[in-house]
Design a protein around this motif. Structure first.
Motif, short mmCIF file in Angstrom:
data_model
loop_
_atom_site.label_atom_id
_atom_site.label_comp_id
_atom_site.label_asym_id
_atom_site.label_seq_id
_atom_site.Cartn_x
_atom_site.Cartn_y
_atom_site.Cartn_z
N SER A 34 -5.89 -10.67 -0.30
CA SER A 34 -4.91 -9.66 0.11
C SER A 34 -5.25 -8.30 -0.48
O SER A 34 -4.83 -7.27 0.04
CB SER A 34 -3.50 -10.08 -0.33
N GLU A 38 -5.24 -3.94 0.82
CA GLU A 38 -4.79 -2.78 0.06
C GLU A 38 -5.89 -1.74 -0.05
O GLU A 38 -5.62 -0.54 -0.10
CB GLU A 38 -4.33 -3.22 -1.33
N PHE A 154 2.36 -9.79 2.84
CA PHE A 154 2.69 -9.26 1.51
C PHE A 154 3.11 -10.34 0.51
O PHE A 154 3.54 -10.01 -0.60
CB PHE A 154 3.82 -8.22 1.63
N LYS A 177 4.64 -3.88 -1.13
CA LYS A 177 3.40 -4.18 -1.85
C LYS A 177 2.40 -3.03 -1.82
O LYS A 177 1.71 -2.77 -2.81
CB LYS A 177 2.77 -5.45 -1.29
N TRP A 178 2.30 -2.35 -0.68
CA TRP A 178 1.31 -1.29 -0.57
C TRP A 178 1.71 -0.04 -1.36
O TRP A 178 0.93 0.89 -1.46
CB TRP A 178 1.08 -0.94 0.89
N ARG A 181 1.03 0.05 -6.35
CA ARG A 181 -0.03 0.62 -7.17
C ARG A 181 -0.25 2.10 -6.90
O ARG A 181 -1.21 2.69 -7.39
CB ARG A 181 -1.34 -0.15 -6.93
N TYR A 198 1.31 5.91 4.94
CA TYR A 198 0.95 4.53 4.62
C TYR A 198 1.97 3.52 5.14
O TYR A 198 1.74 2.31 5.04
CB TYR A 198 0.76 4.39 3.10
#
Length: 239
Positions: A34, A38, A154, A177-178, A181, A198
């Motif tokens: 996964s 990303e 995700f 999730k994206w 970070r 995004y």
């Protein structure tokens, strides 16, 4: 669709289609980290922003007579025109780029990213649609997105689903999730604006999945603060 957007669609589709809903290895299922998705997203956004900006700047130079008119349907890439954004990207530790303050240009980027997501969403629905139950009700299809599709993409379900039972559904992901970070020197509205492109891809994915079940929708998303993200689905008539 441009060659860059088409290539991006194929790359994204291959990665997404390699995912397994149950995470189990089989002869028919290929596994992909996964984390690869990303890494793909920032590159996808950066590429579409850069090529769209380059095409616009080239058109402006042609209109001013500074460049010869291009007879080939594929416009040549002008790397120098985008050097400032590339330098900004290289200087950033977060992988984000400084987005152009050009509403028309970003609208074009939105259309490309959303369409990439739409095509990916249709492929996901075709491959992973449940075989043991029929999804005939719109709410059932939306729940399929909130549970099955979100877990596949995700590794978690949507945190909250609300509907007014009149064709509007609101999906809330408190730890998208994206976004987990993503970081930057500025927060609040500035960070939310930088994060906006995004979430255009998952907007397209949601619309593509729903379209595969015959549900025409408009999907918009917003974030008031990272990593929270809200998607609003509005069912539209085909008339």
């Amino acid at each position: 669709m441009s060659d860059d957007a088409s290539t991006a669609t194929e790359t994204a589709a291959r990665l997404f289609s390699a995912l397994s809903l149950d995470g189990k290895q089989s002869n028919e299922t290929r596994q992909v980290s996964s984390g690869g998705l990303e890494f793909l997203l920032p590159e996808l956004v950066n590429t579409l922003v850069s090529t769209t900006l380059e095409a616009k700047q080239l058109s402006e130079r042609i209109a001013l007579g500074l460049e010869p008119r291009v007879t080939d349907k594929r416009a040549p890439t002008n790397v120098e025109a985008y050097s400032s954004l590339v330098n900004a990207q290289n200087a950033s530790t977060s992988g984000w780029i400084d987005l152009p303050d050009d509403k028309e240009l970003m609208e074009q980027v939105y259309v490309k990213l959303e369409m990439v997501g739409f095509r990916v969403g249709r492929r996901l629905a075709e491959r992973f649609a449940p075989l043991n139950r029929r999804l005939t009700d719109t709410l059932d299809v939306v729940k399929f997105v909130c549970k099955d599709v979100w877990v596949m993409l995700f590794n978690r379900q949507i945190d909250n689903l609300k509907t007014n039972h009149r064709g509007i559904y609101v999906l809330q992901d408190n730890k998208f999730k994206w976004f987990l970070r993503m970081s930057g020197n500025s927060g609040g509205a500035a960070a939310a604006r930088r994060a906006q492109p995004y979430i255009w891809l998952p907007c397209g994915i949601i619309r593509g999945v729903l379209a595969s079940f015959g549900v025409s929708t408009v999907v918009i998303a917003e974030t008031l603060g990272l990593p929270q993200c809200t998607f609003q689905i509005k069912v539209v008539s085909d008339d």
